[in-house]
Design an enzyme around this catalytic site. Structure first.
Site, PDB file in Angstrom:
ATOM      1  N   ASP A 182      -6.791   7.717  -4.683  1.00  0.00           N
ATOM      2  CA  ASP A 182      -6.093   6.834  -3.729  1.00  0.00           C
ATOM      3  C   ASP A 182      -5.729   5.506  -4.393  1.00  0.00           C
ATOM      4  OD1 ASP A 182      -6.073   8.463  -1.507  1.00  0.00           O
ATOM      5  OD2 ASP A 182      -7.931   7.670  -0.672  1.00  0.00           O
TER       6      ASP A 182
ATOM      7  N   LYS B 131     -14.612  10.001   3.163  1.00  0.00           N
ATOM      8  CA  LYS B 131     -14.488   9.564   1.758  1.00  0.00           C
ATOM      9  C   LYS B 131     -15.697   8.791   1.245  1.00  0.00           C
ATOM     10  CE  LYS B 131      -9.529   9.561   2.011  1.00  0.00           C
ATOM     11  NZ  LYS B 131      -8.274   9.137   1.462  1.00  0.00           N
TER      12      LYS B 131
HETATM   13  P1  NAP Z   1     -12.422   5.856   7.597  1.00  0.00           P
HETATM   14  O1  NAP Z   1     -13.228   5.768   6.358  1.00  0.00           O
HETATM   15  O2  NAP Z   1     -12.981   6.610   8.737  1.00  0.00           O
HETATM   16  O3  NAP Z   1     -12.063   4.350   8.064  1.00  0.00           O
HETATM   17  C1  NAP Z   1     -11.330   4.120   9.223  1.00  0.00           C
HETATM   18  C2  NAP Z   1     -11.234   2.626   9.505  1.00  0.00           C
HETATM   19  O4  NAP Z   1     -10.445   2.462  10.688  1.00  0.00           O
HETATM   20  C3  NAP Z   1     -12.582   1.944   9.769  1.00  0.00           C
HETATM   21  O5  NAP Z   1     -12.524   0.649   9.285  1.00  0.00           O
HETATM   22  C4  NAP Z   1     -12.673   1.948  11.292  1.00  0.00           C
HETATM   23  O6  NAP Z   1     -13.372   0.839  11.816  1.00  0.00           O
HETATM   24  C5  NAP Z   1     -11.215   1.777  11.682  1.00  0.00           C
HETATM   25  N1  NAP Z   1     -11.010   2.387  13.011  1.00  0.00           N
HETATM   26  C6  NAP Z   1     -11.083   3.698  13.334  1.00  0.00           C
HETATM   27  N2  NAP Z   1     -10.858   3.871  14.648  1.00  0.00           N
HETATM   28  C7  NAP Z   1     -10.661   2.626  15.169  1.00  0.00           C
HETATM   29  C8  NAP Z   1     -10.397   2.138  16.488  1.00  0.00           C
HETATM   30  N3  NAP Z   1     -10.278   2.976  17.531  1.00  0.00           N
HETATM   31  N4  NAP Z   1     -10.234   0.796  16.664  1.00  0.00           N
HETATM   32  C9  NAP Z   1     -10.352  -0.059  15.609  1.00  0.00           C
HETATM   33  N5  NAP Z   1     -10.604   0.356  14.337  1.00  0.00           N
HETATM   34  C10 NAP Z   1     -10.759   1.685  14.127  1.00  0.00           C
HETATM   35  O7  NAP Z   1     -10.998   6.519   7.285  1.00  0.00           O
HETATM   36  P2  NAP Z   1     -10.132   6.420   5.939  1.00  0.00           P
HETATM   37  O8  NAP Z   1     -10.462   7.555   5.056  1.00  0.00           O
HETATM   38  O9  NAP Z   1     -10.260   5.029   5.447  1.00  0.00           O
HETATM   39  O10 NAP Z   1      -8.642   6.699   6.489  1.00  0.00           O
HETATM   40  C11 NAP Z   1      -8.010   5.757   7.320  1.00  0.00           C
HETATM   41  C12 NAP Z   1      -6.534   6.124   7.528  1.00  0.00           C
HETATM   42  O11 NAP Z   1      -5.820   6.039   6.289  1.00  0.00           O
HETATM   43  C13 NAP Z   1      -6.302   7.543   8.050  1.00  0.00           C
HETATM   44  O12 NAP Z   1      -5.237   7.489   8.964  1.00  0.00           O
HETATM   45  C14 NAP Z   1      -5.890   8.307   6.800  1.00  0.00           C
HETATM   46  O13 NAP Z   1      -5.084   9.426   7.088  1.00  0.00           O
HETATM   47  C15 NAP Z   1      -5.070   7.225   6.071  1.00  0.00           C
HETATM   48  N6  NAP Z   1      -4.988   7.473   4.607  1.00  0.00           N
HETATM   49  C16 NAP Z   1      -3.759   7.736   4.058  1.00  0.00           C
HETATM   50  C17 NAP Z   1      -3.644   7.922   2.697  1.00  0.00           C
HETATM   51  C18 NAP Z   1      -2.305   8.219   2.073  1.00  0.00           C
HETATM   52  O14 NAP Z   1      -2.263   8.729   0.952  1.00  0.00           O
HETATM   53  N7  NAP Z   1      -1.231   7.893   2.726  1.00  0.00           N
HETATM   54  C19 NAP Z   1      -4.785   7.862   1.880  1.00  0.00           C
HETATM   55  C20 NAP Z   1      -6.001   7.569   2.470  1.00  0.00           C
HETATM   56  C21 NAP Z   1      -6.093   7.380   3.846  1.00  0.00           C
HETATM   57  P3  NAP Z   1     -14.982   0.786  11.901  1.00  0.00           P
HETATM   58  O15 NAP Z   1     -15.419   0.369  10.525  1.00  0.00           O
HETATM   59  O16 NAP Z   1     -15.232  -0.195  12.961  1.00  0.00           O
HETATM   60  O17 NAP Z   1     -15.419   2.185  12.255  1.00  0.00           O
END
Ligand code: NAP
Length: 301
Positions: free
Chosen positions: A109, A73
Site C-alpha cells: 500500500d 491489515k
Molecule cells: P481499518 O484498519 O479497519 O481502519 C478503518 C479506519 O476507519 C479506522 O480508523 C476506523 O476508526 C475508521 N472507521 C471505520 N468505521 C468508522 C465509522 N463508522 N465512523 C468513523 N470512523 C470509522 O481499515 P483499512 O484497512 O485501513 O481500510 C480503510 C479503507 O481504505 C477501506 O475502505 C479500504 O477499502 C480502503 N483501502 C483502499 C486501498 C486502495 O488501494 N485503494 C488500500 C487500502 C485500503 P476507529 O479507529 O475508531 O475504529
C-alpha cells in the site's frame, strides 16, 4: 481468454471481511491471463473470529499468497512467520507470500499510495501539511509514506483517539522530526486544519459501497479549490465525499490508482513479473478502462 484450471494451478487471492466489491480478483486475473500464468486469484471472505485459522490455512492449503484487506491489515501481523522491515515499521501488512511453509508479510500500500500521488496528483509533499481521516491499517501506510517523503505536519482525525496516538508513538522513533497532531473526528479544528493543508485523505471506509450515501465529513464548506482531496475508496468510483470536494472546486483522486499500483507490486512478489515503463502504463490504462466500463454497466466484478 478462458482460464483452464488444472492440477498445477497455483492459488492466490484476497482475504477480508467484505470482499464482494473488491476489484483485486478482476485486476489480478486479467494480469495472470496476459502473461499466461497458471495461477488463479480468488476472493476469501473471512469472519473476524476465523482470521488466525484462515492465515494458517494459507500454509495448509498450499496457497501461494494473498492480499489482506479491510479490516485485518494490522491484526494479521501477529499470525505471520516474518514481516519485511518496512511493513514491520508501518505496523500493517496487505500482502502475504508463502514460500516453503514460511509466511512473510509485506506492505505494498505504501508504494501504491506514493506512486498514485506522484502520477496523478502532481503534488510535492515535502514541506506541506495534510489532514488524514482515520487511523487504521491503510492510514498507517499513507502517513508513513508522507513522512518518508518529508511532509511537514500531519493532522490525524479519528473516532478512536488511542489508535491515532499509537501511530504517533510508533512513527516518532523512525521520524523524530515529525509533527503529528491528533484530533477527534468530530472536532471543530477540522475546518481550520483543512484550510492550512494541501492534501486531505479519507482512509475510513465511510461512503464505500453499499453505504454510498454517507461521508466522513457531513458538514458543509470544508473544501476549497486548491485542496487535493484523496479518497482511498474506489467503489463507487466517486464517493459522496469526492463529489462534494469536486463541487467546491478541489482536485480529486479516488482509490483506483493506489489499488492498481499496490496490486502491481503484490503481483511481482508472487510471480516475479515486474511491469515497468510502457508495459506498466499500458496495464494501468487497460485495467482503469475495464473497471470504468464494468462500473458503467453495473457489472458484478
Ligand atoms: P481499518 O484498519 O479497519 O481502519 C478503518 C479506519 O476507519 C479506522 O480508523 C476506523 O476508526 C475508521 N472507521 C471505520 N468505521 C468508522 C465509522 N463508522 N465512523 C468513523 N470512523 C470509522 O481499515 P483499512 O484497512 O485501513 O481500510 C480503510 C479503507 O481504505 C477501506 O475502505 C479500504 O477499502 C480502503 N483501502 C483502499 C486501498 C486502495 O488501494 N485503494 C488500500 C487500502 C485500503 P476507529 O479507529 O475508531 O475504529
Amino acid at each position: 481468454m478462458k482460464k483452464e484450471i488444472n492440477g498445477k494451478t497455483k492459488i492466490i487471492g484476497i482475504m477480508g471481511k467484505n470482499v464482494e466489491n473488491s476489484l483485486s480478483p478482476f485486476m489480478h486475473n486479467r494480469m495472470l491471463s496476459k502473461y499466461s500464468l497458471n495461477f488463479c486469484y480468488l476472493p476469501f471472505k473471512i469472519r473476524e473470529a476465523d482470521l488466525e485459522r484462515a492465515i494458517q490455512g494459507i500454509r495448509t492449503l498450499n496457497i501461494k499468497g494473498v492480499n489482506i484487506t479491510f479490516p485485518y491489515k494490522e491484526r494479521v501481523v501477529e499470525f505471520l512467520d516474518q514481516v519485511e522491515e518496512t511493513a514491520r515499521r508501518v505496523g500493517a501488512v496487505n500482502t502475504i507470500v508463502h514460500h516453503k511453509g514460511i509466511l512473510t508479510g509485506y506492505n505494498t500500500d505504501l508504494i501504491g499510495f506514493k506512486k498514485s500521488l506522484q502520477k496523478n496528483g502532481k503534488f510535492t509533499i515535502k514541506g506541506e501539511k495534510a489532514v488524514i481521516l482515520g487511523a487504521g491499517g491503510a492510514a498507517r501506510a499513507v502517513i508513513y509514506s508522507l513522512l518518508e517523503e518529508g511532509i511537514k505536519e500531519v493532522y490525524i482525525f479519528n473516532r478512536t483517539i488511542e489508535k491515532a496516538e499509537k501511530i504517533k508513538q510508533d512513527f516518532y522513533s523512525f521520524f523524530p522530526q515529525s509533527d503529528i497532531q491528533i484530533f477527534n473526528l468530530k472536532k471543530e479544528e477540522l475546518k481550520d486544519k483543512i484550510q492550512q493543508s494541501h492534501l486531505l485523505v479519507n482512509t475510513t471506509p465511510l461512503g464505500m459501497s453499499p453505504q454510498m450515501d454517507i461521508t466522513p465529513l457531513p458538514e458543509e464548506g470544508l473544501f476549497y479549490p486548491d485542496l487535493l482531496v484523496y479518497d482511498l475508496i474506489y467503489h463507487p468510483s466517486k464517493t459522496l465525499f469526492l463529489k462534494q470536494a469536486e463541487k467546491a472546486g478541489a482536485k480529486i483522486i479516488n482509490g483506483l490508482p493506489m489499488l492498481i499500483y499496490q496490486g502491481l507490486e503484490s503481483f511481482y512478489l508472487w510471480t516475479g513479473i515486474k511491469l515497468e515503463g510502457k508495459e506498466e502504463v499500458e496495464m494501468i490504462e487497460r485495467i482503469t478502462k475495464d473497471c470504468q466500463e464494468a462500473e458503467k454497466k453495473g457489472e458484478k466484478r
